[in-house]
Design an enzyme around this catalytic site. Structure first.
Site, PDB file in Angstrom:
ATOM      1  N   THR A  11       0.835  -1.201   0.000  1.00  0.00           N
ATOM      2  CA  THR A  11       0.000   0.000   0.000  1.00  0.00           C
ATOM      3  C   THR A  11       0.869   1.250   0.000  1.00  0.00           C
ATOM      4  O   THR A  11       0.674   2.165  -0.803  1.00  0.00           O
ATOM      5  CB  THR A  11      -0.900   0.016   1.264  1.00  0.00           C
TER       6      THR A  11
ATOM      7  N   ALA B 276     -12.353  13.161   9.122  1.00  0.00           N
ATOM      8  CA  ALA B 276     -11.220  14.093   9.184  1.00  0.00           C
ATOM      9  C   ALA B 276     -10.052  13.445   9.920  1.00  0.00           C
ATOM     10  O   ALA B 276      -9.490  14.006  10.860  1.00  0.00           O
ATOM     11  CB  ALA B 276     -11.641  15.409   9.829  1.00  0.00           C
TER      12      ALA B 276
ATOM     13  N   VAL C 234     -22.135  10.890   9.355  1.00  0.00           N
ATOM     14  CA  VAL C 234     -22.738  10.606   8.056  1.00  0.00           C
ATOM     15  C   VAL C 234     -23.679   9.414   8.200  1.00  0.00           C
ATOM     16  O   VAL C 234     -23.323   8.385   8.778  1.00  0.00           O
ATOM     17  CB  VAL C 234     -21.641  10.334   6.999  1.00  0.00           C
TER      18      VAL C 234
ATOM     19  N   ALA D 201     -13.042   8.473   3.753  1.00  0.00           N
ATOM     20  CA  ALA D 201     -11.764   8.373   4.486  1.00  0.00           C
ATOM     21  C   ALA D 201     -12.071   8.048   5.938  1.00  0.00           C
ATOM     22  O   ALA D 201     -11.671   8.767   6.854  1.00  0.00           O
ATOM     23  CB  ALA D 201     -10.991   9.672   4.354  1.00  0.00           C
TER      24      ALA D 201
ATOM     25  N   ASP E 117       0.070  -3.614   9.308  1.00  0.00           N
ATOM     26  CA  ASP E 117      -1.362  -3.270   9.345  1.00  0.00           C
ATOM     27  C   ASP E 117      -2.269  -4.458   9.650  1.00  0.00           C
ATOM     28  O   ASP E 117      -3.343  -4.279  10.215  1.00  0.00           O
ATOM     29  CB  ASP E 117      -1.789  -2.658   7.995  1.00  0.00           C
TER      30      ASP E 117
ATOM     31  N   HIS F  61      22.988  25.016  12.598  1.00  0.00           N
ATOM     32  CA  HIS F  61      22.428  26.348  12.398  1.00  0.00           C
ATOM     33  C   HIS F  61      22.717  26.808  10.981  1.00  0.00           C
ATOM     34  O   HIS F  61      23.831  26.620  10.507  1.00  0.00           O
ATOM     35  CB  HIS F  61      23.053  27.344  13.384  1.00  0.00           C
TER      36      HIS F  61
HETATM   37  P1  NAI Z   1      -8.571   7.500  10.653  1.00  0.00           P
HETATM   38  O1  NAI Z   1      -8.991   6.436  11.586  1.00  0.00           O
HETATM   39  O2  NAI Z   1      -7.340   8.277  10.911  1.00  0.00           O
HETATM   40  O3  NAI Z   1      -9.767   8.587  10.514  1.00  0.00           O
HETATM   41  C1  NAI Z   1     -11.081   8.252  10.138  1.00  0.00           C
HETATM   42  C2  NAI Z   1     -12.020   9.333  10.620  1.00  0.00           C
HETATM   43  O4  NAI Z   1     -13.320   9.086  10.098  1.00  0.00           O
HETATM   44  C3  NAI Z   1     -12.145   9.354  12.137  1.00  0.00           C
HETATM   45  O5  NAI Z   1     -11.820  10.634  12.619  1.00  0.00           O
HETATM   46  C4  NAI Z   1     -13.605   8.973  12.364  1.00  0.00           C
HETATM   47  O6  NAI Z   1     -14.162   9.601  13.493  1.00  0.00           O
HETATM   48  C5  NAI Z   1     -14.276   9.424  11.073  1.00  0.00           C
HETATM   49  N1  NAI Z   1     -15.551   8.738  10.753  1.00  0.00           N
HETATM   50  C6  NAI Z   1     -15.783   7.405  10.748  1.00  0.00           C
HETATM   51  N2  NAI Z   1     -17.080   7.142  10.417  1.00  0.00           N
HETATM   52  C7  NAI Z   1     -17.686   8.335  10.194  1.00  0.00           C
HETATM   53  C8  NAI Z   1     -19.009   8.728   9.834  1.00  0.00           C
HETATM   54  N3  NAI Z   1     -20.000   7.851   9.617  1.00  0.00           N
HETATM   55  N4  NAI Z   1     -19.278  10.061   9.710  1.00  0.00           N
HETATM   56  C9  NAI Z   1     -18.297  10.977   9.920  1.00  0.00           C
HETATM   57  N5  NAI Z   1     -17.042  10.652  10.259  1.00  0.00           N
HETATM   58  C10 NAI Z   1     -16.712   9.345  10.404  1.00  0.00           C
HETATM   59  O7  NAI Z   1      -8.535   6.809   9.222  1.00  0.00           O
HETATM   60  P2  NAI Z   1      -7.928   7.279   7.827  1.00  0.00           P
HETATM   61  O8  NAI Z   1      -7.724   8.741   7.787  1.00  0.00           O
HETATM   62  O9  NAI Z   1      -8.812   6.664   6.803  1.00  0.00           O
HETATM   63  O10 NAI Z   1      -6.501   6.605   7.808  1.00  0.00           O
HETATM   64  C11 NAI Z   1      -6.364   5.179   7.966  1.00  0.00           C
HETATM   65  C12 NAI Z   1      -5.042   4.817   8.564  1.00  0.00           C
HETATM   66  O11 NAI Z   1      -3.996   5.071   7.657  1.00  0.00           O
HETATM   67  C13 NAI Z   1      -4.753   5.591   9.832  1.00  0.00           C
HETATM   68  O12 NAI Z   1      -4.453   4.704  10.872  1.00  0.00           O
HETATM   69  C14 NAI Z   1      -3.570   6.433   9.497  1.00  0.00           C
HETATM   70  O13 NAI Z   1      -2.671   6.551  10.575  1.00  0.00           O
HETATM   71  C15 NAI Z   1      -2.940   5.726   8.315  1.00  0.00           C
HETATM   72  N6  NAI Z   1      -2.345   6.732   7.439  1.00  0.00           N
HETATM   73  C16 NAI Z   1      -1.221   7.388   7.847  1.00  0.00           C
HETATM   74  C17 NAI Z   1      -0.690   8.389   7.082  1.00  0.00           C
HETATM   75  C18 NAI Z   1       0.499   9.115   7.579  1.00  0.00           C
HETATM   76  O14 NAI Z   1       1.155   8.636   8.486  1.00  0.00           O
HETATM   77  N7  NAI Z   1       0.832  10.293   7.038  1.00  0.00           N
HETATM   78  C19 NAI Z   1      -1.273   8.793   5.805  1.00  0.00           C
HETATM   79  C20 NAI Z   1      -2.461   8.077   5.505  1.00  0.00           C
HETATM   80  C21 NAI Z   1      -2.950   7.077   6.290  1.00  0.00           C
END
Ligand code: NAI
Length: 447
Positions: free
Chosen positions: A38, A174, A230, A258, A300, A433
């Protein structure tokens, strides 16, 4: 007979396979898709490539701040997408070459557990003393009526392929994925609305830093609806219940789901072999052992931390343990980065966690602009460093930053937390620096 068979060539699986081979072990690695998993194909690397292009575009539009005039920059989506594909292809080739160099046998086929120490893939059946499961995760699709059926809804894989800048985008969730894509599209001029059921964005963040990120996204005109769940998706319309319990809706040219990722646990014989699964994923101990002797898991598919760099470390710990090298997994000092503009990076405990655990702490919060380089690099922008240290010994417990490219030096903070350094230890470390990292040192010394 192999010493190790690995299923899944993501950052958990391929790094573990290469490491074991370098230890002199006979290793086979199964992958049904492309090596890199992924992270390399549809996660970390392609999203960061897109975000880099968005930053180049923003830089052009903000060039006046640096005394440079650029007239009407154009975001050429086909060219941006071509670059994304090239970056991924280059890195995939690199991983394949690295595996070859290490002496790992790679079998491009879907593998299945066929009993203890046995793996079947197509015509091949192999025996291995150890099997490491590194099957990763896929985007979760919660049971929201219409979500799966709607042609407008994309997941984090589908949205990578967009060929046109959508006029508007509704992001459900978010969390980290939602925030990175919201930032990307907002910078291109898309009207972005995020619908999040919790009362804050990115609950994994220290709240103070999360609020600053929220404010920065607002400046980019991202509309964030908090405490909104949602309930249904109809075509391009997202229905939700707001904080007062009222029914609301918002429509977008495109909708991004997401709402999280789920571990891949089906279709490769886990149940038949009797590997125990808990709510979040394959159950493992701190060394990556499952309940079945000789079967290990990392990354994962265990659902512990869904981060590529954690998966890699978990895989190495499992390999060390299976070949008698003492090691164990610690999750307390694993850094994480959100690649929005500005970037957010953190490691260790958040202030909320310390309060919950009743740990006495001191904190320092400083603007990043205390480092001269920040003023040089980030004209008109703001950044913050927050450091939490223990009350008694001044031990660094948590570092939380927003601004500039703070992800590039969070590893320094991770070393402080992992090695249990105190303020006086950090005083003795010389930081280069001028760099942004000086703001980190200054804030630690203030704590
Ligand atoms: P996430 O678990 O971070 O966020 C999902 C969000 O969706 C939560 O805040 C949740 O409350 C909300 N949600 C769920 N159902 C909902 C509904 N019916 N209505 C409204 N809001 C709702 O998951 P995400 O962003 O999809 O990421 C998945 C994984 O991938 C995470 O564990 C993340 O750490 C990892 N990831 C890490 C990255 C990085 O380190 N830069 C980049 C992308 C992903």
């Amino acid at each position: 007979m192999y010493d190790l068979a690995v299923i899944g060539a993501g950052p958990g699986g391929y790094e573990a396979a290469a490491y074991a081979a370098k230890l002199g072990k006979k290793v086979v690695l199964f992958e049904k898709g492309e090596v890199g998993g992924t992270c390399l194909n549809v996660g970390c690397i392609p999203t960061k490539t897109l975000l880099r292009s968005a930053r180049a575009y923003s830089d052009c539009r903000e060039a006046e701040r640096y005394g440079v005039t650029v007239s009407a920059p154009v975001f050429n989506m086909p060219a941006v997408q071509e670059r994304r594909k090239q970056v991924v292809a280059t890195l995939c080739k690199g991983v394949s070459a690295m595996l070859k160099g290490a002496g790992v046998e790679v079998i491009k086929a879907e593998a299945r557990l066929a009993g203890r120490g046995k793996v079947v893939a197509g015509e091949r059946e192999i025996e291995a003393a150890n099997i490491l499961l590194a099957t990763g995760s896929v985007p979760a699709v919660p049971p929201i009526p219409g979500l799966r059926e709607s042609k407008t809804v994309l997941d984090s894989t589908g949205i990578l392929e967009v060929q046109q800048i959508p006029e508007s985008l509704v992001v459900i969730g978010a969390g980290v994925i939602g925030l990175e894509f919201a930032c990307f599209f907002a910078e291109l001029g898309t009207a972005v609305t995020m619908v999040e059921m919790l009362d804050r964005i990115a609950p994994v963040l220290d709240e103070e830093i999360g609020k600053r990120l929220h404010a920065d996204l607002k400046k980019k005109k991202v509309v964030i609806q908090l405490s909104c769940r949602v309930t249904q998706v109809e075509g391009n319309t997202v229905h939700y219940t707001d904080a007062e319990g009222k029914a609301q809706s918002v429509s977008g040219t495109q909708v991004l789901n997401a709402t999280g990722r789920q571990p891949v646990l089906k279709g490769f014989g886990l149940e038949e072999v009797g590997v125990e699964v808990e709510r979040r994923g394959v159950r493992v101990d701190e060394c990556g052992r499952t309940n079945v002797p000789g079967i290990w898991a990392c990354g994962d598919c265990t659902g512990r931390l869904l981060l590529a760099h954690s998966a890699t470390r978990e895989g190495i710990v499992a390999v060390n343990t299976m070949f008698g090298i003492p090691d164990r997994m610690r999750f307390s000092a694993i850094p994480s980065v959100i690649y929005t503009h500005p970037e957010v990076a953190q490691v260790g405990a958040t202030e909320e966690e310390l309060k919950r655990q009743g740990i006495a702490y001191r904190k320092a919060v400083m603007p990043m602009a205390i480092a001269g380089r920040f003023i040089v690099e980030e004209a008109g922008k703001s950044g913050t460093v927050k450091v939490l240290v223990s009350e008694r010994h001044g031990q660094v417990l948590g570092v939380h930053m927003i601004g500039g490219c703070c992800g590039e030096f969070i590893a320094t903070a991770a070393a402080m937390v992992e090695l249990e350094l105190c303020v006086d230890d950090v005083r003795q470390i010389v930081f280069p620096h001028p760099t942004l990292s000086e703001a980190l040192k200054e804030t630690v010394l203030h704590a």
